[in-house]
Scaffold this motif. Structure first.
Motif, mmCIF file in Angstrom:
data_model
loop_
_atom_site.group_PDB
_atom_site.id
_atom_site.type_symbol
_atom_site.label_atom_id
_atom_site.label_comp_id
_atom_site.label_asym_id
_atom_site.label_seq_id
_atom_site.Cartn_x
_atom_site.Cartn_y
_atom_site.Cartn_z
ATOM 1 N N GLN A 31 0.834 -1.181 0.000
ATOM 2 C CA GLN A 31 0.000 0.000 0.000
ATOM 3 C C GLN A 31 0.878 1.244 0.000
ATOM 4 O O GLN A 31 2.072 1.160 0.256
ATOM 5 C CB GLN A 31 -0.939 0.022 1.194
ATOM 6 N N LEU A 32 0.257 2.363 -0.301
ATOM 7 C CA LEU A 32 0.962 3.636 -0.338
ATOM 8 C C LEU A 32 0.288 4.610 0.613
ATOM 9 O O LEU A 32 -0.930 4.659 0.694
ATOM 10 C CB LEU A 32 0.949 4.212 -1.753
ATOM 11 N N GLN A 33 1.099 5.374 1.306
ATOM 12 C CA GLN A 33 0.589 6.365 2.251
ATOM 13 C C GLN A 33 1.187 7.714 1.902
ATOM 14 O O GLN A 33 2.391 7.928 2.056
ATOM 15 C CB GLN A 33 0.967 5.968 3.676
ATOM 16 N N ALA A 34 0.343 8.626 1.436
ATOM 17 C CA ALA A 34 0.796 9.967 1.088
ATOM 18 C C ALA A 34 0.577 10.905 2.259
ATOM 19 O O ALA A 34 -0.402 10.789 2.989
ATOM 20 C CB ALA A 34 0.051 10.473 -0.135
ATOM 21 N N LEU A 80 6.298 23.127 -0.098
ATOM 22 C CA LEU A 80 5.819 21.976 0.655
ATOM 23 C C LEU A 80 6.553 20.749 0.157
ATOM 24 O O LEU A 80 7.005 20.706 -0.998
ATOM 25 C CB LEU A 80 4.315 21.764 0.457
ATOM 26 N N ARG A 81 6.662 19.744 1.016
ATOM 27 C CA ARG A 81 7.222 18.463 0.592
ATOM 28 C C ARG A 81 6.218 17.353 0.886
ATOM 29 O O ARG A 81 5.818 17.145 2.037
ATOM 30 C CB ARG A 81 8.546 18.160 1.299
ATOM 31 N N LEU A 82 5.842 16.656 -0.162
ATOM 32 C CA LEU A 82 4.962 15.500 -0.022
ATOM 33 C C LEU A 82 5.804 14.241 0.109
ATOM 34 O O LEU A 82 6.876 14.129 -0.490
ATOM 35 C CB LEU A 82 4.040 15.379 -1.224
ATOM 36 N N SER A 83 5.291 13.292 0.878
ATOM 37 C CA SER A 83 5.942 11.996 1.037
ATOM 38 C C SER A 83 4.975 10.895 0.627
ATOM 39 O O SER A 83 3.761 11.019 0.842
ATOM 40 C CB SER A 83 6.358 11.772 2.499
ATOM 41 N N CYS A 84 5.519 9.845 0.050
ATOM 42 C CA CYS A 84 4.739 8.671 -0.321
ATOM 43 C C CYS A 84 5.479 7.450 0.206
ATOM 44 O O CYS A 84 6.509 7.066 -0.349
ATOM 45 C CB CYS A 84 4.578 8.611 -1.827
ATOM 46 N N ALA A 85 4.976 6.879 1.273
ATOM 47 C CA ALA A 85 5.612 5.728 1.906
ATOM 48 C C ALA A 85 4.962 4.443 1.406
ATOM 49 O O ALA A 85 3.734 4.313 1.426
ATOM 50 C CB ALA A 85 5.489 5.831 3.421
ATOM 51 N N ALA A 86 5.788 3.516 0.959
ATOM 52 C CA ALA A 86 5.299 2.259 0.405
ATOM 53 C C ALA A 86 5.530 1.111 1.369
ATOM 54 O O ALA A 86 6.535 1.089 2.082
ATOM 55 C CB ALA A 86 5.995 1.976 -0.913
ATOM 56 N N SER A 113 13.816 9.733 -4.294
ATOM 57 C CA SER A 113 13.461 8.449 -3.707
ATOM 58 C C SER A 113 14.489 8.047 -2.670
ATOM 59 O O SER A 113 15.688 8.190 -2.903
ATOM 60 C CB SER A 113 13.375 7.389 -4.812
ATOM 61 N N ASP A 114 14.035 7.563 -1.544
ATOM 62 C CA ASP A 114 14.897 6.979 -0.527
ATOM 63 C C ASP A 114 14.525 5.504 -0.444
ATOM 64 O O ASP A 114 13.564 5.135 0.233
ATOM 65 C CB ASP A 114 14.694 7.674 0.823
ATOM 66 N N ASN A 115 15.268 4.679 -1.161
ATOM 67 C CA ASN A 115 14.906 3.269 -1.240
ATOM 68 C C ASN A 115 15.048 2.561 0.109
ATOM 69 O O ASN A 115 14.350 1.584 0.369
ATOM 70 C CB ASN A 115 15.752 2.572 -2.299
ATOM 71 N N ALA A 116 15.932 3.053 0.950
ATOM 72 C CA ALA A 116 16.103 2.441 2.273
ATOM 73 C C ALA A 116 14.846 2.618 3.119
ATOM 74 O O ALA A 116 14.540 1.812 3.993
ATOM 75 C CB ALA A 116 17.310 3.042 2.981
ATOM 76 N N LYS A 117 14.126 3.703 2.853
ATOM 77 C CA LYS A 117 12.896 3.993 3.604
ATOM 78 C C LYS A 117 11.642 3.672 2.801
ATOM 79 O O LYS A 117 10.530 3.919 3.267
ATOM 80 C CB LYS A 117 12.869 5.468 4.024
ATOM 81 N N ASN A 118 11.819 3.141 1.582
ATOM 82 C CA ASN A 118 10.673 2.853 0.704
ATOM 83 C C ASN A 118 9.762 4.069 0.576
ATOM 84 O O ASN A 118 8.527 3.962 0.655
ATOM 85 C CB ASN A 118 9.872 1.663 1.228
ATOM 86 N N THR A 119 10.373 5.214 0.379
ATOM 87 C CA THR A 119 9.621 6.462 0.355
ATOM 88 C C THR A 119 10.057 7.329 -0.826
ATOM 89 O O THR A 119 11.247 7.421 -1.131
ATOM 90 C CB THR A 119 9.822 7.246 1.668
ATOM 91 N N VAL A 120 9.077 7.924 -1.461
ATOM 92 C CA VAL A 120 9.323 8.887 -2.531
ATOM 93 C C VAL A 120 8.836 10.245 -2.055
ATOM 94 O O VAL A 120 7.791 10.349 -1.405
ATOM 95 C CB VAL A 120 8.600 8.461 -3.820
ATOM 96 N N TYR A 121 9.605 11.272 -2.391
ATOM 97 C CA TYR A 121 9.274 12.635 -1.981
ATOM 98 C C TYR A 121 8.995 13.506 -3.205
ATOM 99 O O TYR A 121 9.567 13.295 -4.273
ATOM 100 C CB TYR A 121 10.431 13.248 -1.193
ATOM 101 N N LEU A 122 8.152 14.482 -3.029
ATOM 102 C CA LEU A 122 7.927 15.500 -4.045
ATOM 103 C C LEU A 122 8.119 16.850 -3.369
ATOM 104 O O LEU A 122 7.262 17.301 -2.595
ATOM 105 C CB LEU A 122 6.527 15.394 -4.650
ATOM 106 N N GLN A 123 9.269 17.460 -3.635
ATOM 107 C CA GLN A 123 9.559 18.786 -3.109
ATOM 108 C C GLN A 123 8.950 19.808 -4.056
ATOM 109 O O GLN A 123 9.290 19.843 -5.243
ATOM 110 C CB GLN A 123 11.069 19.016 -2.997
ATOM 111 N N MET A 124 8.075 20.629 -3.525
ATOM 112 C CA MET A 124 7.352 21.602 -4.347
ATOM 113 C C MET A 124 7.738 23.005 -3.893
ATOM 114 O O MET A 124 7.451 23.398 -2.763
ATOM 115 C CB MET A 124 5.837 21.391 -4.205
#
Length: 125
Positions: free
Chosen positions: A1-4, A16-22, A70-81
């Protein structure tokens, strides 16, 4: 699942910075995309990153202002806006595509295997 997460209210010109944790799937085998949908408008592809090689893609409307990482160690993608504009106001979603490369940002949403819940970004003075 993904959590934004990470949405909120910001004035024009702000950031703003969005995070998407997988979780629950092999993150390295997926491309992660960010999409947005403004009230009364169709969903728009914003950016994408390949978790395998880090290649990225951006919509023309956000190039030079948004940065995906992307931070693969944390399974997280970021969107810096940065330099946010009122027209960036939308609900932002992240999605995962089982592919080593990003699909075109105009590809139909059905190709994505997982979708996160939306995160509202409001840009207003």
């Amino acid at each position: 699942q993904l959590q934004a997460s990470g949405g909120g209210y910001v004035q024009p010109g702000g950031s703003l910075r969005l995070s998407c944790a997988a979780s629950g799937f092999a993150f390295d085998d997926y491309a992660i995309g960010w999409f947005r949908q403004a009230p009364g408008k169709e969903r728009e592809g914003v950016s994408c990153i390949s978790s395998s090689d880090g290649s990225t893609d951006y919509a023309d409307s956000v190039k030079g202002r948004f940065t995906i990482s992307s931070d693969n160690a944390k399974n997280t993608v970021y969107l810096q806006m940065n330099s946010l504009k009122p027209e960036d106001t939308a609900v932002y979603y992240c999605a995962a595509d089982f592919s080593i490369a990003c699909a075109p940002l105009t590809a139909p949403g059905e190709i994505y295997d997982y979708w996160g819940q939306g995160s509202l970004v409001t840009v207003s003075s």
